[in-house]
Design an enzyme around this catalytic site. Structure first.
Site, short mmCIF file in Angstrom:
data_model
loop_
_atom_site.label_atom_id
_atom_site.label_comp_id
_atom_site.label_asym_id
_atom_site.label_seq_id
_atom_site.Cartn_x
_atom_site.Cartn_y
_atom_site.Cartn_z
N CYS A 133 -1.39 -28.89 -31.97
CA CYS A 133 -0.86 -28.62 -30.64
C CYS A 133 -1.96 -28.08 -29.72
O CYS A 133 -2.27 -26.88 -29.76
CB CYS A 133 0.29 -27.61 -30.74
SG CYS A 133 0.96 -27.15 -29.14
N CYS A 136 -0.88 -25.34 -27.27
CA CYS A 136 -0.72 -24.01 -27.87
C CYS A 136 -2.08 -23.36 -28.16
O CYS A 136 -2.24 -22.15 -28.01
CB CYS A 136 0.03 -24.09 -29.21
SG CYS A 136 1.41 -25.21 -29.24
N ASP A 137 -3.05 -24.15 -28.59
CA ASP A 137 -4.25 -23.56 -29.19
C ASP A 137 -5.56 -23.80 -28.45
O ASP A 137 -6.59 -23.24 -28.85
CB ASP A 137 -4.40 -24.08 -30.63
CG ASP A 137 -3.23 -23.65 -31.51
OD1 ASP A 137 -2.66 -22.58 -31.22
OD2 ASP A 137 -2.90 -24.37 -32.46
#
Ligand code: NAP
Length: 308
Positions: A133, A136-137
């Site tokens: 992701c 997200c990261d």
């Protein structure tokens, strides 16, 4: 005692929310169950530029707007990790970790989840450099070199997103041509931070015992094993259907996807499926929404027939 509804929708992605909206708006008593935040995979998408009505919209923002639209019609919305579905006459019995629900109509909109590469180091360094992701990261890899594995829409779209923060983004693809839509390819090839390694089979995620340090791959053109260093590896090699709880119903194909007819009906009467979990070629927010409207209306028709 199980809670009874007219319609239960499993999965609150764009398709599931639309199906629930249509069914609730048709005056049916609807429950929506999801084990995660509403919006599904939209939450992991930075910018969406192919959903009509929005020149560009952030995935979480579109999720919120769809949820707000749905909740105007006041269906029940509950957390629920569905474990199994059984048939009891016309009723579908849905068991979550700790609850049981019943309804004559079930709409499955559980979507798909990322496929793993299944190479050494992938599991070991998951969350320590290996990610599925980018949204997200990506922030953890500011000014670092990262690798993206895969050549589809997700790999290229997320690679472009990563390039806003990372020092460089190297796409490792197993063929010499991308699968991604031409418009994404054009943007990626024009992006100075993006590099491509073609005809390469990822063999191992390398690390120092603590964090990812790179990727080992086989250069299929000359049979040589090579390495590229990276602080992060983002894996986008396709998706798998989220259909484990429905295995016993006999509605899955060999690969685990759910075939339906044009009314989103599965093999079992009163069970509908839509969106990414369906057996189909194109997995988009736009067609999930379209299929959701069809399923919501078909659920209404089925419910009326049952009553008469
Ligand atoms: P996908 O379209 O199935 O692409 C998977 C990619 O991973 C392909 O390039 C494939 O290579 C590669 N791959 C598969 N198994 C591999 C392995 N074992 N090792 C190395 N590479 C491997 O999956 P996706 O990109 O996750 O997209 C899923 C669906 O969502 C698609 O329908 C896609 O169109 C849709 N989507 C749409 C958008 C958008 O419209 N903006 C954004 C994201 C996703 P090959 O090319 O050689 O098969």
């Amino acid at each position: 005692m199980a809670d009874k509804y007219d319609v239960i929708v499993i999965g609150a992605g764009p398709g599931g929310m639309t199906a629930a909206l249509y069914a609730t708006r048709a005056n049916l008593n609807v429950l929506v169950l999801d084990r995660g935040p509403y919006g599904g995979q939209m939450n992991n998408t930075d910018a969406i530029d192919n959903y009509p009505g929005f020149t560009e919209v952030k995935g979480p923002e579109l999720s919120q707007k769809m949820y707000d639209t749905l909740m105007k019609f006041e269906p029940d919305y509950k957390y629920g990790n569905v474990q199994s579905v059984e048939l009891d006459g016309d009723e579908k019995v849905i068991k979550t970790d700790d609850e049981e629900y019943r309804a004559p109509v079930l709409i499955i909109a559980t979507g798909a989840d990322h496929r793993h590469l299944n190479v050494p180091g992938e599991e070991e360094y998951s969350g320590r450099g290996v990610s599925y992701c980018a949204v997200c990261d990506a922030a953890f890899f500011k000014d670092e070199d990262v690798v993206v594995v895969g050549g589809g829409d997700s790999a290229i779209e997320e690679g472009i997103y990563l390039s806003q923060m990372a020092k460089s983004v190297t796409v490792i693809h197993r063929r010499d041509q991308l699968r991604a839509q031409p418009t994404l390819q054009k943007r990626a090839f024009a992006n100075e931070k993006m590099k491509f390694i073609w005809n390469a089979q990822t063999e191992e995620i390398l690390g120092d015992g603590n964090r990812v340090t790179g990727v080992k791959y086989l250069d299929k053109e000359n049979g040589e094993t090579k390495e590229v260093s990276a602080a992060g590896v983002f894996i986008y090699v396709g998706v798998l259907p989220q259909t484990e709880p429905f295995k016993k119903l006999g509605i899955l194909n060999e690969q685990g996807w759910i075939p339906t007819n044009e009314h989103m009906e599965t093999k079992v009467s009163g069970i509908f499926a839509l969106g990414d979990v369906r057996d189909k070629d194109l997995r988009q927010i736009a067609n999930a929404v379209g299929e959701g409207s069809v399923a919501g209306q078909a659920a209404y028709n089925y419910f009326q027939d049952l009553k008469n």
